[in-house]
Motif scaffolding. Structure first.
Motif, PDB file in Angstrom:
ATOM      1  N   UNK A  78       0.829  -1.194   0.000  1.00  0.00           N
ATOM      2  CA  UNK A  78       0.000   0.000   0.000  1.00  0.00           C
ATOM      3  C   UNK A  78       0.865   1.244   0.000  1.00  0.00           C
ATOM      4  N   UNK A  79       0.330   2.319  -0.574  1.00  0.00           N
ATOM      5  CA  UNK A  79       0.947   3.634  -0.533  1.00  0.00           C
ATOM      6  C   UNK A  79      -0.094   4.621  -0.027  1.00  0.00           C
ATOM      7  N   UNK A  90       3.663  -2.779   3.724  1.00  0.00           N
ATOM      8  CA  UNK A  90       3.359  -4.097   3.174  1.00  0.00           C
ATOM      9  C   UNK A  90       2.667  -4.947   4.225  1.00  0.00           C
ATOM     10  N   UNK A  91       1.826  -5.845   3.752  1.00  0.00           N
ATOM     11  CA  UNK A  91       1.188  -6.839   4.609  1.00  0.00           C
ATOM     12  C   UNK A  91       1.607  -8.197   4.074  1.00  0.00           C
ATOM     13  N   UNK A  92       2.353  -8.951   4.873  1.00  0.00           N
ATOM     14  CA  UNK A  92       2.855 -10.248   4.440  1.00  0.00           C
ATOM     15  C   UNK A  92       2.199 -11.407   5.179  1.00  0.00           C
ATOM     16  N   UNK A 107      -2.745  -1.751   8.415  1.00  0.00           N
ATOM     17  CA  UNK A 107      -1.625  -1.371   7.561  1.00  0.00           C
ATOM     18  C   UNK A 107      -0.867  -0.294   8.317  1.00  0.00           C
ATOM     19  N   UNK A 108       0.389  -0.553   8.646  1.00  0.00           N
ATOM     20  CA  UNK A 108       1.151   0.433   9.419  1.00  0.00           C
ATOM     21  C   UNK A 108       2.624   0.347   9.058  1.00  0.00           C
ATOM     22  N   UNK A 133      -4.835  10.043   0.349  1.00  0.00           N
ATOM     23  CA  UNK A 133      -5.354   9.026  -0.558  1.00  0.00           C
ATOM     24  C   UNK A 133      -4.559   7.736  -0.360  1.00  0.00           C
ATOM     25  N   UNK A 134      -5.206   6.634  -0.636  1.00  0.00           N
ATOM     26  CA  UNK A 134      -4.584   5.322  -0.482  1.00  0.00           C
ATOM     27  C   UNK A 134      -4.666   4.580  -1.813  1.00  0.00           C
ATOM     28  N   UNK A 135      -3.566   3.949  -2.192  1.00  0.00           N
ATOM     29  CA  UNK A 135      -3.553   3.074  -3.356  1.00  0.00           C
ATOM     30  C   UNK A 135      -2.808   1.806  -2.960  1.00  0.00           C
ATOM     31  N   UNK A 136      -3.018   0.745  -3.721  1.00  0.00           N
ATOM     32  CA  UNK A 136      -2.348  -0.494  -3.350  1.00  0.00           C
ATOM     33  C   UNK A 136      -2.563  -1.624  -4.323  1.00  0.00           C
ATOM     34  N   UNK A 137      -1.904  -2.714  -4.020  1.00  0.00           N
ATOM     35  CA  UNK A 137      -1.971  -3.932  -4.824  1.00  0.00           C
ATOM     36  C   UNK A 137      -2.052  -5.112  -3.852  1.00  0.00           C
TER      37      UNK A 137
END
Length: 174
Positions: A78-79, A90-92, A107-108, A133-137
């Motif tokens: 995420x950004x 990142x979330x792993x 998300x932190x 704003x939030x963007x992610x994959x």
């Protein structure tokens, strides 16, 4: 045939028994991705930005699995864009979502001092009531195949700012 009294969960259960070939035709990767609802958590504080000595940010996302399949979150990046700074996380941790399940994920990450200073300066120059704003994959797995989910641009994120005065006083002293 009257289907008004049939719960939707039992229909999804029946669909899962179809052969994989038919299911993969009816549920391509794009459709499975569209059936994963991702947004900021609707209650309390879904976004927090701590600008103290050890600066950090925290976002709570709500994921709803609207598909008839059990889905596993494999990984996510995420950004968070706020006040001219881009904060990445990142979330792993793998998590499994049952059909219809609503889940919150955190998300932190830490905020480098340079970006924290930039945020304080931009909030002082502009107005302090800024939106982010939030963007992610996100990569998901399910019994049909793995599929990605893009979060293009969730605008209107208003984080709660903590310890801004402390960092601003340190910047004025320099």
């Amino acid at each position: 045939m009257d289907i008004h009294g049939i719960p939707i969960g039992s229909i999804w259960t029946a669909i899962r028994w179809f052969p994989r070939f038919f299911l993969s035709k009816y549920f391509p990767r794009e459709r499975l991705a569209a059936l994963q609802y991702v947004d900021l958590a609707p209650r309390n504080e879904s976004a927090t930005l701590n600008l103290g000595e050890a600066a950090s940010f925290e976002l709570w996302l709500q994921i709803i699995n609207l598909s008839p399949f059990e889905v596993e979150l494999d990984r996510a990046e995420f950004e968070f864009h706020y006040a001219g700074a881009t904060l990445k996380s990142s979330v792993l941790k793998k998590q499994t979502f049952l059909p219809g399940q609503i889940t919150l994920i955190q998300v932190s990450n830490i905020v480098p001092d340079g970006l924290a200073n930039q945020i304080v300066r931009n909030r002082a120059i502009n107005f302090s009531d800024m939106y982010g704003a939030l963007s992610g994959h996100i990569e998901f797995n399910c019994k049909l195949y793995p599929f990605p989910r893009q979060i293009a641009h969730l605008a209107g994120v208003r984080p709660r700012i903590i310890n801004e005065n402390m960092r601003a006083s340190v910047l004025r002293a320099e």
